[in-house]
Design a protein around this motif. Sequence first.
Motif, PDB file in Angstrom:
ATOM      1  N   GLN A   1      -5.342  -3.790  -9.433  1.00 30.29           N
ATOM      2  CA  GLN A   1      -6.933  -3.959  -8.985  1.00 30.29           C
ATOM      3  C   GLN A   1      -7.030  -2.561  -8.927  1.00 30.29           C
ATOM      4  O   GLN A   1      -6.450  -1.744  -8.508  1.00 30.29           O
ATOM      5  CB  GLN A   1      -7.304  -4.543  -7.614  1.00 30.29           C
ATOM      6  N   TRP A   2      -8.658  -2.189  -9.502  1.00 24.91           N
ATOM      7  CA  TRP A   2      -8.729  -0.677  -9.670  1.00 24.91           C
ATOM      8  C   TRP A   2     -10.107  -0.459  -8.675  1.00 24.91           C
ATOM      9  O   TRP A   2     -10.968  -1.229  -8.670  1.00 24.91           O
ATOM     10  CB  TRP A   2      -9.129  -0.487 -10.972  1.00 24.91           C
TER      11      TRP A   2
ATOM     12  N   GLN B   1      -9.632   2.809 -14.100  1.00 24.72           N
ATOM     13  CA  GLN B   1      -8.676   2.138 -14.797  1.00 24.72           C
ATOM     14  C   GLN B   1      -8.539   2.652 -16.262  1.00 24.72           C
ATOM     15  O   GLN B   1      -7.535   2.611 -17.016  1.00 24.72           O
ATOM     16  CB  GLN B   1      -9.152   0.486 -15.147  1.00 24.72           C
ATOM     17  N   ILE B   2      -9.702   2.867 -17.187  1.00 20.42           N
ATOM     18  CA  ILE B   2      -9.815   3.501 -18.470  1.00 20.42           C
ATOM     19  C   ILE B   2      -8.914   4.854 -18.514  1.00 20.42           C
ATOM     20  O   ILE B   2      -8.055   4.927 -19.435  1.00 20.42           O
ATOM     21  CB  ILE B   2     -10.967   3.898 -18.966  1.00 20.42           C
TER      22      ILE B   2
ATOM     23  N   SER C   1       0.597  -1.155   0.103  1.00 17.97           N
ATOM     24  CA  SER C   1       0.177   0.026   0.046  1.00 17.97           C
ATOM     25  C   SER C   1       0.938   1.065   0.070  1.00 17.97           C
ATOM     26  O   SER C   1       1.887   1.442   0.771  1.00 17.97           O
ATOM     27  CB  SER C   1      -0.952   0.053   1.328  1.00 17.97           C
ATOM     28  N   ILE C   2       0.668   2.198  -0.866  1.00 20.52           N
ATOM     29  CA  ILE C   2       1.044   3.573  -0.910  1.00 20.52           C
ATOM     30  C   ILE C   2       0.329   4.381   0.325  1.00 20.52           C
ATOM     31  O   ILE C   2       0.835   5.161   0.902  1.00 20.52           O
ATOM     32  CB  ILE C   2       0.911   3.896  -2.220  1.00 20.52           C
ATOM     33  N   TYR C   3      -1.061   4.257   0.065  1.00 21.97           N
ATOM     34  CA  TYR C   3      -1.990   5.044   0.860  1.00 21.97           C
ATOM     35  C   TYR C   3      -3.317   4.347   0.913  1.00 21.97           C
ATOM     36  O   TYR C   3      -3.483   3.876  -0.175  1.00 21.97           O
ATOM     37  CB  TYR C   3      -2.039   6.660   0.426  1.00 21.97           C
ATOM     38  N   TRP C   4      -4.099   4.632   1.848  1.00 21.97           N
ATOM     39  CA  TRP C   4      -5.270   3.612   1.748  1.00 21.97           C
ATOM     40  C   TRP C   4      -6.545   4.429   1.091  1.00 21.97           C
ATOM     41  O   TRP C   4      -7.518   3.626   1.028  1.00 21.97           O
ATOM     42  CB  TRP C   4      -5.623   3.482   3.295  1.00 21.97           C
ATOM     43  N   LYS C   5      -6.447   5.431   0.425  1.00 21.41           N
ATOM     44  CA  LYS C   5      -7.694   6.060  -0.280  1.00 21.41           C
ATOM     45  C   LYS C   5      -7.042   6.670  -1.500  1.00 21.41           C
ATOM     46  O   LYS C   5      -5.964   7.199  -1.417  1.00 21.41           O
ATOM     47  CB  LYS C   5      -8.420   6.723   0.617  1.00 21.41           C
TER      48      LYS C   5
ATOM     49  N   LYS D   1      -0.640  -4.162  -5.425  1.00 18.35           N
ATOM     50  CA  LYS D   1      -1.796  -4.556  -6.428  1.00 18.35           C
ATOM     51  C   LYS D   1      -2.899  -3.538  -6.647  1.00 18.35           C
ATOM     52  O   LYS D   1      -3.731  -3.600  -7.411  1.00 18.35           O
ATOM     53  CB  LYS D   1      -2.831  -5.780  -5.857  1.00 18.35           C
ATOM     54  N   LYS D   2      -2.792  -2.298  -5.802  1.00 14.93           N
ATOM     55  CA  LYS D   2      -3.647  -1.206  -5.922  1.00 14.93           C
ATOM     56  C   LYS D   2      -2.789   0.147  -5.848  1.00 14.93           C
ATOM     57  O   LYS D   2      -1.871   0.331  -4.922  1.00 14.93           O
ATOM     58  CB  LYS D   2      -4.858  -0.920  -4.881  1.00 14.93           C
ATOM     59  N   LEU D   3      -3.245   1.104  -6.539  1.00 16.22           N
ATOM     60  CA  LEU D   3      -2.436   2.487  -6.547  1.00 16.22           C
ATOM     61  C   LEU D   3      -3.716   3.562  -6.054  1.00 16.22           C
ATOM     62  O   LEU D   3      -4.745   3.443  -6.459  1.00 16.22           O
ATOM     63  CB  LEU D   3      -2.144   2.833  -8.157  1.00 16.22           C
ATOM     64  N   PRO D   4      -3.383   4.391  -5.101  1.00 16.37           N
ATOM     65  CA  PRO D   4      -4.279   5.179  -4.636  1.00 16.37           C
ATOM     66  C   PRO D   4      -4.587   6.460  -5.521  1.00 16.37           C
ATOM     67  O   PRO D   4      -4.286   7.524  -5.529  1.00 16.37           O
ATOM     68  CB  PRO D   4      -3.413   5.802  -3.295  1.00 16.37           C
TER      69      PRO D   4
END
Length: 537
Positions: free
Chosen positions: A519-520, A526-527, A472-476, A495-498
């Motif tokens: 994951q988006w 994502q688009i 995690s980079i940041y949670w939101k 797997k997730k980018l904020p």
Amino acid sequence: MAYKNTAEEWRRAIVELRRSASKFAGLGKEVDRLLKFSYDSLQNDTIRSCFLYCCLYPEYYGILKWDLIDCWIGEGFLGESDRFGAEDQGYDILDTLVRACLLEEVEDDEVKMHDVVRDMALWIACEIEKGERNFLVRAGAGLKEAPDVKGWENVRRLSLMQNDIKILSEVPTCPDLHTLFLASNNNLQRITDGFFKFMPSLKVLKMSHCGDLKVLKLPLGMSMLGSLELLDISQTSIGELPEELKLLVNLKCLNLRWATWLSKIPRQLISNSSRLHVLRMFATGCSHSEASEDSVLFGGGEVLIQELLGLKYLEVLELTLRSYHALQLFLSSNKLKRCIRSLLLDEVRGTKSIIDATAFADLNHLNELRIDSVAELEELKIDYTEIVRKRREPFVFGSLHRVTLGQCLKLKDLTFLVFAPNVKSLQLLNCRAMEEIISVGKFAEVPEVMGHISPFENLQRLHLFDLPRLKSIYWKPLPFTHLKEMRVHGCNQLKKLPLDSNSAKFVIRGEADWWNRLQWEDDATQIAFRSCFQPYP
């Protein structure tokens, strides 16, 4: 014309331009006449001198703003009595020149000069100003040999930057020389002894980026530079500084940044430089595991700290420390904490598993923090409740712009960065235990802080390399308003980018298989970011 506001000012400017065009026959082109008019329209001679000084650099060369201001101060262009006032004046002048389109801003911290503007500046410097050969500029000319030293005699400023000169074998006589740029001569192997013997007026000497690895040495006779105020040997392979540098009694600025092979700075050389205002020792000596006992670098920084404490006029400090004891000595000195701009903790010995980052909150001018190969470091601890109790607002690292951590193999997060809203560059390299950059769990005891923080508001570059546990980079999602580039490599658990779909304006570089596993939050995000991604080759 950037500062002309009224119609009358514009009318007078047009009249003056038409009247003066005939004076510029030597320029020949209409565009040069307009540029000369822009130069003449600058508010005062100080700004004009600072502008002309920039032509010492090759065309399109990225000039660091703070480095240029160091030279302006060394030349005596800036009249403020204290360092901070002079720096502010320098940045104001740079803003003026950028606004007048005489300099181009590359990044927040860099400017460059267009080749046409530089040609005009050289013409002014050599043909108009005081009717004398004020400049001799052979920067970026691809020279294999230095110009004949007989032509140096009446020159006040000389630049041989970015050439392929291997040997400076002649001893020039330059009684009026104030500035000498030998920088970026990467093949320079030898400067003959006595080369600086007949330069009694030299104030600024730049030798950065010079010399083959472990070959170049400073020549004998540098003690004759009695007027020298700025010496820059940053990013060179020089191994030691000679004792005779102790005789440079007017030295005010010494730049040793990234002189990584420098293993010996004689004891008392620093403390004897009693007029020193600026000392830049970021990443100095990092390619040597241990300095000799007669060097101020011996012991990881303890000896150096003791010498620094005796410098009455020190205002700007960049420092490399290699022991926990040296760090504690530094943090116990209010004087040094007021001066520090850049701090590197490199292979720190004797360190505890926790470094109290709250202690860094008093470093009001800290611009750059780097921590390399501190093997036992598990946490950069912040006392959040103490910060909230003592301060009206939580942003205690307001001046911090660049943060780099490499090979801190036990460190799990960098949550203290929520209190550094102006960070522009964040690089994390081979921190193999890093799980989160900002940890939400650490705010459980101070929920009142949560509403005040929005990290990475000014972030421009984020580089994440070889962080195999990072999740995690940041949670939101964050807006990342100023981000230009994100690079990700070896972060397979991320797997997730904020990312907020409205901020899809920057480049993301990474491995294709990592990108495909992301994951988006939603399809729109994502688009939005699909076109931003550039896979590594």
